[in-house]
Design an enzyme around this catalytic site. Sequence first.
Site, PDB file in Angstrom:
ATOM      1  CG  HIS A 221       1.462  28.371  -9.305  1.00 50.42           C
ATOM      2  ND1 HIS A 221       0.407  28.465 -10.171  1.00 50.42           N
ATOM      3  CD2 HIS A 221       1.769  29.647  -8.963  1.00 50.42           C
ATOM      4  CE1 HIS A 221       0.098  29.732 -10.355  1.00 50.42           C
ATOM      5  NE2 HIS A 221       0.902  30.483  -9.629  1.00 50.42           N
TER       6      HIS A 221
HETATM    7  C1  UD1 Z   1       4.928  33.796  -8.980  1.00 52.12           C
HETATM    8  C2  UD1 Z   1       3.877  34.859  -8.685  1.00 52.12           C
HETATM    9  C3  UD1 Z   1       2.495  34.305  -8.982  1.00 52.12           C
HETATM   10  C4  UD1 Z   1       2.415  33.737 -10.375  1.00 52.12           C
HETATM   11  C5  UD1 Z   1       3.513  32.702 -10.551  1.00 52.12           C
HETATM   12  C6  UD1 Z   1       3.510  32.114 -11.931  1.00 52.12           C
HETATM   13  C7  UD1 Z   1       4.421  36.396  -6.842  1.00 52.12           C
HETATM   14  C8  UD1 Z   1       4.096  36.742  -5.444  1.00 52.12           C
HETATM   15  N1  UD1 Z   1       3.889  35.236  -7.281  1.00 52.12           N
HETATM   16  O1  UD1 Z   1       4.692  32.732  -8.072  1.00 52.12           O
HETATM   17  O2  UD1 Z   1       1.549  35.347  -8.870  1.00 52.12           O
HETATM   18  O3  UD1 Z   1       1.150  33.137 -10.565  1.00 52.12           O
HETATM   19  O4  UD1 Z   1       4.768  33.349 -10.313  1.00 52.12           O
HETATM   20  O5  UD1 Z   1       4.448  31.112 -12.033  1.00 52.12           O
HETATM   21  O6  UD1 Z   1       5.090  37.147  -7.507  1.00 52.12           O
HETATM   22  N2  UD1 Z   1      11.306  28.642  -8.512  1.00 52.12           N
HETATM   23  C9  UD1 Z   1      12.215  27.914  -9.211  1.00 52.12           C
HETATM   24  N3  UD1 Z   1      12.642  28.411 -10.404  1.00 52.12           N
HETATM   25  C10 UD1 Z   1      12.194  29.580 -10.903  1.00 52.12           C
HETATM   26  C11 UD1 Z   1      11.270  30.323 -10.165  1.00 52.12           C
HETATM   27  C12 UD1 Z   1      10.817  29.839  -8.984  1.00 52.12           C
HETATM   28  O7  UD1 Z   1      12.633  26.843  -8.795  1.00 52.12           O
HETATM   29  O8  UD1 Z   1      12.620  29.985 -12.010  1.00 52.12           O
HETATM   30  C13 UD1 Z   1      10.810  28.130  -7.223  1.00 52.12           C
HETATM   31  C14 UD1 Z   1      11.664  28.590  -6.073  1.00 52.12           C
HETATM   32  O9  UD1 Z   1      11.752  27.564  -5.152  1.00 52.12           O
HETATM   33  C15 UD1 Z   1      10.902  29.736  -5.458  1.00 52.12           C
HETATM   34  C16 UD1 Z   1       9.475  29.318  -5.738  1.00 52.12           C
HETATM   35  O10 UD1 Z   1       9.516  28.609  -6.986  1.00 52.12           O
HETATM   36  O11 UD1 Z   1      11.167  29.921  -4.121  1.00 52.12           O
HETATM   37  C17 UD1 Z   1       8.509  30.461  -5.828  1.00 52.12           C
HETATM   38  O12 UD1 Z   1       8.889  31.380  -6.848  1.00 52.12           O
HETATM   39  P1  UD1 Z   1       8.343  32.870  -6.810  1.00 52.12           P
HETATM   40  O13 UD1 Z   1       8.780  33.606  -8.004  1.00 52.12           O
HETATM   41  O14 UD1 Z   1       8.665  33.492  -5.489  1.00 52.12           O
HETATM   42  O15 UD1 Z   1       6.773  32.699  -6.825  1.00 52.12           O
HETATM   43  P2  UD1 Z   1       5.864  31.732  -7.707  1.00 52.12           P
HETATM   44  O16 UD1 Z   1       5.253  30.723  -6.823  1.00 52.12           O
HETATM   45  O17 UD1 Z   1       6.546  31.262  -8.926  1.00 52.12           O
END
Ligand code: UD1
Length: 388
Positions: A221
């Site tokens: 991811h």
């Molecule tokens: C975040 C953490 C990362 C961790 C990961 C575990 C940061 C910078 N990154 O990354 O360190 O390893 O979580 O999962 O804080 N999205 C959904 N549904 C959700 C959450 C996210 O669809 O419930 C999608 C969205 O398109 C979003 C993308 O995932 O834009 C990224 O989500 P985000 O929370 O920004 O970062 P992660 O990649 O999940």
Amino acid sequence: MLTKLKWLIVAGARPNFMKIAPLIKEIEHYNVNKRENHLSILPFLVHTGQHYDDKMSRIFFEDLGLPKPDIYLGVGSASHAVQTARIMIKFEKVCLETKPDLVIVAGDVNSTSACSLVAVKLGIKVAHIEAGLRSFDRSMPEEINRIITDSVSDYLFTTCKDANENLRREGISEDKIFFAGNMMVDTLLSHKDKANESKILEKLRLTKNNHVKDYGVLTLHRPSNVDDKEMFKGILKNLKEISEFIPIIFPAHLRTQKQIKAFSFQEYFDDSFSPGYSRGIRLIDPLGYLDFLKLMSNAKMVFSDSGGIQEETTILGIPCLTIRENTERPVTITEGTNTLVSTNSDKIITYAMQILNSGGKVGRIPKLWDGGTAKRVVNILMDHSLRC
Ligand code: UD1
């Protein structure tokens, strides 16, 4: 008179939930059994809503027996600046209203750094669970979150000795650093039996006549691996080659699923779960904690770019091939079952074949990864509260 210490415990994204669950249980235990000098703890669980989908959040509350959050900020997804700013604005209001004695943050996600910054600027003490880890790679958003959080925290709880060293090198005073062990290991050890009851292996047709067949597990991811089309393609090509020898189950993060669609990478995956399948990569939705623990515990090998999985496979004694150039968790390599295989080389194929042929690294359990971390953390925090 009984004084209640107000502790705000922050969780925002999937890996945070495993790091705060033992703490919440230990606080309950402290209040019932160990209350001293008229002090007890009044915990408030704050969920920032950084992860909000059921599969990334609600299922973990159920699996880990976490109470419903007292406060939900509902920040959702956005760019780093917008997400961090939204968390800060909302969390500042929470702090002003609840006036906590302590804010506890965990790990290295945006919620961690945002809430620690808010707290320190309001003069509230901050405790950081999993302090001191460093990849020395500032292109990782998590590395920035770690540095920010550690630089403003008052209590830095580390999982290994090299984290203590990193903090000392950054000039953090010795009396703030506490080697307390690994909170995620508390969670793993206390949920292993429950996870064993999961029927995920049967559901994915990984058993035959009560025998578990050989399979690998993949998670990916990191933006650096899945946001760049050529990088992601290169990784999938190597894994596809490995999957000619052993089937790979891929519970994909939602951001990864979006990238697979955007890059039209469906060709790398097999969707048949026919009883005798023995090769190919199966793409499935993210799993809850118990199902994933069961899947990982029985795997022949794990491929991942996650931080937590490097630690969990070390505890389980399962070889882990980490698809990254560096790790902030070197103890999983020197003592555990982890091997760094880089992102753009076929090293991963060589190591996977070695594991298939000879079983791979066995490793040993790092010091204080023993299930007693939450107790140590609460005792240290309470000792300091009694002294203040
Ligand atoms: C975040 C953490 C990362 C961790 C990961 C575990 C940061 C910078 N990154 O990354 O360190 O390893 O979580 O999962 O804080 N999205 C959904 N549904 C959700 C959450 C996210 O669809 O419930 C999608 C969205 O398109 C979003 C993308 O995932 O834009 C990224 O989500 P985000 O929370 O920004 O970062 P992660 O990649 O999940």
